[in-house]
Design an enzyme around this catalytic site. Structure first.
Site, PDB file in Angstrom:
ATOM      1  CE  LYS A  35      -7.077  -1.110   2.247  1.00 52.92           C
ATOM      2  NZ  LYS A  35      -5.761  -1.637   2.676  1.00 52.92           N
ATOM      3  CG  ASP A  58      -2.021  -1.062   1.126  1.00 48.54           C
ATOM      4  OD1 ASP A  58      -1.770  -2.130   0.509  1.00 48.54           O
ATOM      5  OD2 ASP A  58      -3.123  -0.825   1.654  1.00 48.54           O
ATOM      6  CE  LYS A  72      -5.307   2.081   2.074  1.00 47.65           C
ATOM      7  NZ  LYS A  72      -4.270   1.331   2.796  1.00 47.65           N
TER       8      LYS A  72
END
Lengths: 311, 487
Positions: A247, A139, A211
């Site tokens: 996400k 991430d 995300k």
């Protein structure tokens, strides 16, 4: 498709109708069978996360235990395992050891999370270290300073280098939408991130996610922000046939909210995206509310919060 | 529906379970006419059935007001007039506030009834219609004691008995649009709901009793065209307000001509919705959806002619088709239904005739929504036509159904001339991210309402009404008061 790809023209976003459309999803009424199925689906999409300076190996181990078996009691069919555990690089080894063979992915934040305010070589080493320690999902955070200053080529180049450093690990690109502020910026950053990785070669479905947030900045994920990002994903799919994942992270605390997100994904991208391979929730406190609502459907009554294990 | 297997990570189907609205509404077997504060059996001795268009079940039997009944209603309104006009304006306001609050308190019941009698999705009755109804009464309650500010330097006086005839597409909202300004300005009313959707007006009459509105101030008579004609032709009716088809509107204008009666008409439309290449496309697609498939397209200001700039036409059409597939058509009482039932079999036949005509003239029908439809009831899947020429009947005539005609243009001038090339002039939409273009285009559109980067937004404070064959007079806002006062 006969029309130009997403980056040929800067995509316009209009706030009023984005808010109106996003609001419509939360007026869907999800009951009985569809609610139970939605709650199970949401559990299977969780990235259980702990990202604190005081994180301990013990805390990471209990998080991993929770990830593999979210509910201690017996249910038929059993509660699904979650999608991943997300930790800082220093805890990846602990998590990887616990989760080996479980099917739960090990995600690590990297690239100088959460600010990204470090030299690029440091950020890239951060990625490599996490992968060496056993992470199969990274991430990353984008360089918001460069983005807001208009140095978009630099941002794209950094994303490309991080993606190359991933060496097969999946990548989630955190835009930190709370710092980008406008829907127009969020759309632009989404297109930029997707185009950056797509420019390195053909992508497989679900290899790359975008995300919303680190969880360290407020506001984190919201429905309209997620909608704008889903629309970028849809446009990329329409022009290339490749499915990018999504996400939302931070701020999703209740089962009801989670179901509204699923409604939004279903009605914006279609049911093919309703899988942990293409959609994740970055959350931790959400887990027990999902369990509590699921058990309410199965047993007819609400259980106390202490009936569910912490992280 | 499949459940999610705990160990699979493959795609899983996920659909919504039925979510029926469970509020039960007490519906009487038959309803009288609401005259002079009480429900009365019709002197005509005639009643007609009102049905649920989603099930074809008979909901109730409603009275058909004959000439003698209309006489009695107008008589009651005339008798109540002086007392209501003399009442302190702040007291009139109190009645309107009380009415608005009571509508809010009974809003779920009214929403369910509106959906059962008219076919519109409960989502729209509950979230759009009823809040607007309450707001309209609240807003006009505020005007009741401030009329001298609305007309500075003048002394506004009531007109007298107002005959008000409303359509079936937004039954309760249209009743509010008619009654609220009339009452705020000190007039008394005889209101006739459309024959397919009388029930919410009759429940509104019950609320008028509950709030102890003085008898005769509002009279509600049910019936069809003949009843409406009796109201319009009655010599003691001083003002006629009509919302409905252009054909009937023209007839009314002829029959009122030379009588000295005031007249406002809110009629049909074939409103253009113009999407420029620099628009926010995903949001424009949302706007197209709410402009034509809102309320099954039974909307006088529906954006039924879509003009898309050539360079983005393929993308807009693809996205429109994608979005259409997600529209849920079916049981109007299900909270997840987006498109409900067509109001009547007559209207369904009209729509089907237009769809056939579109194909016959060479336009291409896109009926991508393939959801199964209920066996009983009146249904039309939302659809759109491409390859439409401005001379096609589907590009010229009001269909009043979920049918969109898509056309393209190259230049702004072309968009404007095509948009204005219609006998109607009710509403229009403009989609562009360029502010200067919005002002340029909006100024040149012959439309009473122009929405920019949105569509079908209503507010009690915003005047609504048309040009050309879409009628005259405004409803709502300061401008809407003008039709209900003598200066």
């Amino acid at each position: 498709m006969g029309y130009d790809g997403a980056m040929a023209v800067e995509r316009r976003v209009d706030t009023v109708m984005v808010d109106q459309r996003a609001g419509a999803f939360s007026r869907r009424s999800i009951k009985t069978d569809s609610k139970a199925a939605g709650l199970r689906l949401a559990i299977s999409m969780l990235d259980l996360t702990t990202l604190e300076g005081k994180d301990s190996p013990e805390k990471v181990r209990s998080l991993c235990r929770k990830a593999m078996r979210p509910y201690a009691g017996d249910l038929a069919p059993p509660v699904p395992r979650v999608a991943a555990v997300c930790v800082y690089p220093s805890h990846v080894r602990t998590a990887a050891r616990m989760l080996a063979g479980s099917g739960v992915h090990v995600a690590s934040v990297a690239t100088g999370f959460p600010s990204g305010q470090y030299p690029l070589d440091v950020r890239l080493r951060d990625v490599s270290a996490a992968i060496e320690a056993g992470a199969d999902e990274i991430d990353m955070v984008i360089n918001r300073g460069a983005f807001l200053a208009g140095r978009t080529t630099e941002v794209a180049e950094e994303i490309r280098q991080v993606w190359q450093a991933c060496e097969g690990a999946h990548l989630k690109i955190i835009l930190e939408t709370g710092e980008l502020e406008t829907y127009q910026n969020i759309r632009k950053a989404s297109d930029l991130a997707i185009e950056a990785v797509a420019s390195t070669g053909v992508l497989r479905d679900g290899e790359v996610f975008i995300k919303t947030s680190t969880g360290k900045i407020s506001p984190a994920a919201t429905m309209p922000v997620t909608l704008v990002m889903l629309e970028a994903i849809r446009d990329h799919f329409l022009s290339t046939g490749v499915r990018i994942g999504m996400k939302p992270a931070g701020g999703i605390k209740t089962a009801k909210q989670a179901l509204h997100y699923l409604v939004m994904v279903k009605e914006t991208l279609g049911e093919e995206w309703l899988t942990p391979d293409l959609f994740r929730f970055g959350a931790s406190s959400l887990t027990n509310d999902l369990l509590r609502q699921l058990l309410k459907i199965l047993t007819g009554h609400y259980m106390a919060m202490h009936d569910f294990s912490e992280a | 529906m499949t459940s999610v297997d705990s160990q699979s990570s493959g795609p899983a189907g996920w659909d919504y379970s039925p979510a029926p609205e469970r509020t039960r509404v007490p519906i009487k077997d038959e309803y009288g006419l609401f005259i002079d504060g009480a429900f009365r059996a019709p002197k005509s001795r005639r009643r007609f059935e009102t049905i649920n268009p989603a099930t074809e079940e008979v909901l109730s039997r409603v009275s058909e007001a004959g000439p003698a009944d209309v006489d009695a209603a107008v008589e009651a309104a005339k008798a109540a007039g002086p007392g209501w006009a003399r009442l302190k304006p702040a007291e009139r306001a109190k009645f309107l506030f009380r009415l608005a609050r009571r509508i809010q308190e009974r809003s779920r019941e009214l929403a369910v009834l509106e959906t059962m009698d008219g076919g519109k999705p409960i989502k729209e009755s509950r979230d759009v219609a009823l809040p607007l109804v309450a707001q309209h009464f609240f807003y006009h309650a505020g005007w009741a004691d401030k009329l001298s500010y609305a007309f500075p330097g003048r002394t506004p006086k009531p007109v007298g008995v107002c005959g008000q005839i409303i359509p079936w597409n937004f039954p309760l909202l249209m009743a509010a649009w008619k009654l609220a300004p009339a009452l705020a300005c000190g007039n008394t009313c005889v209101l006739k709901p459309a024959e397919t959707t009388s029930l919410t007006a009759l429940h509104l009459a019950e609320i008028l009793q509950e709030i102890e509105l003085p008898p005769g101030v509002v009279n509600i008579v049910t019936g069809a065209g003949e009843t409406g004609a009796a109201i319009v032709d009655h010599p003691d009716v001083k003002k006629v307000a009509f919302t409905g088809s252009t054909e009937v509107g023209k007839h009314l204008a002829r029959s009122v001509a030379g009588t000295g009666k005031k007249l406002t008409l809110e009629l049909g439309g074939k409103s253009p919705n113009i999407v420029f290449a620099d628009a926010a496309i995903d949001q424009a697609v949302e706007g197209i959806v709410s402009s034509i498939w809102f309320n099954q397209g039974h909307v006088c200001c529906a954006g039924s002619r879509l003009f898309v700039q050539e360079s983005i036409a393929d993308e807009v059409i693809d996205k429109l088709a994608h979005r259409m597939r997600s529209l849920r058509v079916g049981d109007p009482l299900d909270k997840n239904t987006d498109v409900g039932a067509i109001n009547s079999s007559t209207q369904l036949k009209t729509i089907e005739r237009y769809i056939d005509a579109g194909g016959d003239e060479g336009a291409i029908l896109h009926e991508v929504n393939d959801q199964p439809l209920p066996e009983k009831g009146f249904w039309c899947r939302p659809c759109f036509f491409t390859g439409v020429q401005p001379s096609h009947v589907i590009a010229r005539e009001e269909i009043f159904g979920p049918v969109l005609s898509v056309m393209t243009f190259r230049t702004p001038e072309e968009a404007l001339s095509r948009a204005n090339n219609t006998p109607y002039g009710l509403a229009a939409g403009v989609w562009t991210n360029t502010g200067s273009k919005i002002f340029e285009i909006a100024r040149k559109l012959d439309a009473g309402v122009v929405w920019c980067n949105t569509y079908n937004k209503f507010d009690a404070s915003s005047p609504f009404g048309g040009f050309k064959e879409s009628g005259f007079g405004r409803e709502g806002g300061l401008q809407g008061l003008r039709a209900y006062v003598r200066l």
